[in-house]
Write an enzyme that holds these catalytic residues in place. Structure first.
Site, PDB file in Angstrom:
ATOM      1  CB  SER A   7      42.541  41.025  41.564  1.00 39.70           C
ATOM      2  OG  SER A   7      42.445  39.669  41.160  1.00 39.70           O
ATOM      3  CG  HIS A  32      41.354  42.854  37.705  1.00 38.03           C
ATOM      4  ND1 HIS A  32      41.505  43.479  36.487  1.00 38.03           N
ATOM      5  CD2 HIS A  32      42.205  41.791  37.683  1.00 38.03           C
ATOM      6  CE1 HIS A  32      42.411  42.837  35.768  1.00 38.03           C
ATOM      7  NE2 HIS A  32      42.853  41.801  36.474  1.00 38.03           N
ATOM      8  CG  ASP A  34      42.801  38.283  37.603  1.00 40.36           C
ATOM      9  OD1 ASP A  34      43.177  38.922  36.611  1.00 40.36           O
ATOM     10  OD2 ASP A  34      42.994  38.667  38.781  1.00 40.36           O
ATOM     11  CG  MET A  36      43.707  32.705  35.327  1.00 39.75           C
ATOM     12  SD  MET A  36      44.815  32.356  36.696  1.00 39.75           S
ATOM     13  CE  MET A  36      45.134  34.023  37.274  1.00 39.75           C
ATOM     14  CG  HIS A  65      43.262  40.098  33.067  1.00 35.91           C
ATOM     15  ND1 HIS A  65      44.288  40.072  33.994  1.00 35.91           N
ATOM     16  CD2 HIS A  65      43.841  39.843  31.857  1.00 35.91           C
ATOM     17  CE1 HIS A  65      45.427  39.797  33.379  1.00 35.91           C
ATOM     18  NE2 HIS A  65      45.175  39.647  32.086  1.00 35.91           N
ATOM     19  CG  MET A  67      45.217  36.170  32.086  1.00 36.54           C
ATOM     20  SD  MET A  67      45.737  36.182  33.807  1.00 36.54           S
ATOM     21  CE  MET A  67      44.177  36.592  34.589  1.00 36.54           C
ATOM     22  CG  MET A 136      49.910  41.343  32.067  1.00 37.88           C
ATOM     23  SD  MET A 136      48.560  41.351  33.280  1.00 37.88           S
ATOM     24  CE  MET A 136      49.264  40.417  34.646  1.00 37.88           C
ATOM     25  CG  ASP A 174      46.678  42.570  36.845  1.00 34.85           C
ATOM     26  OD1 ASP A 174      46.810  42.330  38.057  1.00 34.85           O
ATOM     27  OD2 ASP A 174      46.006  41.853  36.077  1.00 34.85           O
TER      28      ASP A 174
HETATM   29  C1  DX5 Z   1      47.757  37.760  37.715  1.00 39.06           C
HETATM   30  C2  DX5 Z   1      46.442  38.451  37.721  1.00 39.06           C
HETATM   31  C3  DX5 Z   1      46.325  39.519  38.713  1.00 39.06           C
HETATM   32  C4  DX5 Z   1      46.445  39.086  40.144  1.00 39.06           C
HETATM   33  C5  DX5 Z   1      47.182  40.187  40.835  1.00 39.06           C
HETATM   34  O1  DX5 Z   1      47.774  36.854  36.672  1.00 39.06           O
HETATM   35  O2  DX5 Z   1      46.172  39.011  36.444  1.00 39.06           O
HETATM   36  O3  DX5 Z   1      45.146  40.309  38.535  1.00 39.06           O
HETATM   37  O4  DX5 Z   1      45.236  38.860  40.798  1.00 39.06           O
HETATM   38  O5  DX5 Z   1      47.491  39.778  42.110  1.00 39.06           O
HETATM   39  P1  DX5 Z   1      48.488  40.595  43.051  1.00 39.06           P
HETATM   40  O6  DX5 Z   1      47.913  41.959  43.207  1.00 39.06           O
HETATM   41  O7  DX5 Z   1      48.485  39.795  44.308  1.00 39.06           O
HETATM   42  O8  DX5 Z   1      49.816  40.612  42.349  1.00 39.06           O
HETATM   43 ZN    ZN Z   2      44.465  40.438  36.253  1.00 41.26          ZN
END
Ligand code: DX5
Ligand code: ZN
Length: 217
Positions: A7, A32, A34, A36, A65, A67, A136, A174
């Site tokens: 990620s 990956h 993320d 947000m 991903h 969010m 998750m 994840d």
């Molecule tokens: C959290 C994200 C993850 C995050 C995971 O909201 O969706 O993808 O980057 O990070 P680690 O591996 O550090 O838990």
């Molecule tokens: Zn993620």
């Protein structure tokens, strides 16, 4: 052996190309990304322009991903930016089936994502439609959180449904993934592991990618 998707949330944004190419050279299977919005989760990250900038510098599969609230507003733009897979949370829209159809219509792999508190019954109607399910294993929003052990049984239950019905989707996990937690996930049926801080907060991130594979060999 599990597939590994580092990620970039934990990467160095001043050296993003370097960090992405490191992952590719180290044998990562996907990247990956993320996204947000500060509404669905209490944090902000980046958007489709980051995907568009990364597309020409890597041949890794771009696993986005989302969010964000009402993600159907943006799936077309993420597809156009070069996403190979788009994940949408079942909790983020009133029209999850439609959101997944839009992703497929855009020619991209479709993933449904479930938060830790959301039961699998919320996604049972979607399972024939999706290419990947993301369980998750932390509450979404931040990297570096602790793995929720209770989610291992959820992964196993999803894998049971998959086998029972002959579904072909991948099972991704994840949050809080490291060389210990990845094994329990893999044994329960996970096929893809996201890892942020475990990879990028290390002095030897390439080795960490290999460690996740070795732990599930
Ligand atoms: C959290 C994200 C993850 C995050 C995971 O909201 O969706 O993808 O980057 O990070 P680690 O591996 O550090 O838990
Ligand atoms: Zn993620």
């Amino acid at each position: 052996m599990i597939k590994v998707a580092p990620s970039i949330l934990s990467a160095d944004f001043a050296n993003l190309q370097r960090d992405v190419q490191m992952a590719e050279n180290a044998g990562a299977d996907a990247l990956h990304i993320d996204v947000m919005d500060g509404q669905f989760v209490p944090n902000l990250s980046f958007g489709m322009s980051t995907v568009a900038d990364l597309r020409p510098v890597t041949s890794l599969m771009l696993d986005c991903h989302l969010m964000i609230m009402d993600p159907e507003r943006f799936v077309g733009q993420f597809a156009k930016a070069g996403a190979d897979l788009i994940g949408v949370h079942v909790e983020s829209t009133r029209h999850i089936y439609h959101a997944l159809q839009l992703i497929k219509d855009a020619g991209v792999k479709a993933e449904v994502v479930v938060n830790p508190g959301t039961p699998l019954s919320m996604i049972s109607e979607l399972l024939p439609l999706v290419d990947q399910v993301l369980i998750m294993t932390v509450n979404p929003g931040f990297g570096g959180q602790h793995f929720l052990d209770q989610m291992v049984a959820k992964i196993a239950a999803l894998n049971e449904l998959k086998q029972q019905h002959g579904y072909r989707f991948e099972i991704e996990v994840d949050g809080g993934i490291n060389d210990q937690t990845v094994k329990a996930c893999y044994d329960a049926g996970a096929t893809v592991a996201v890892a942020g801080s475990y990879v990028y907060d290390s002095a030897d991130p390439a080795q960490r990618i290999q460690d996740l594979k070795v732990a599930t060999n």
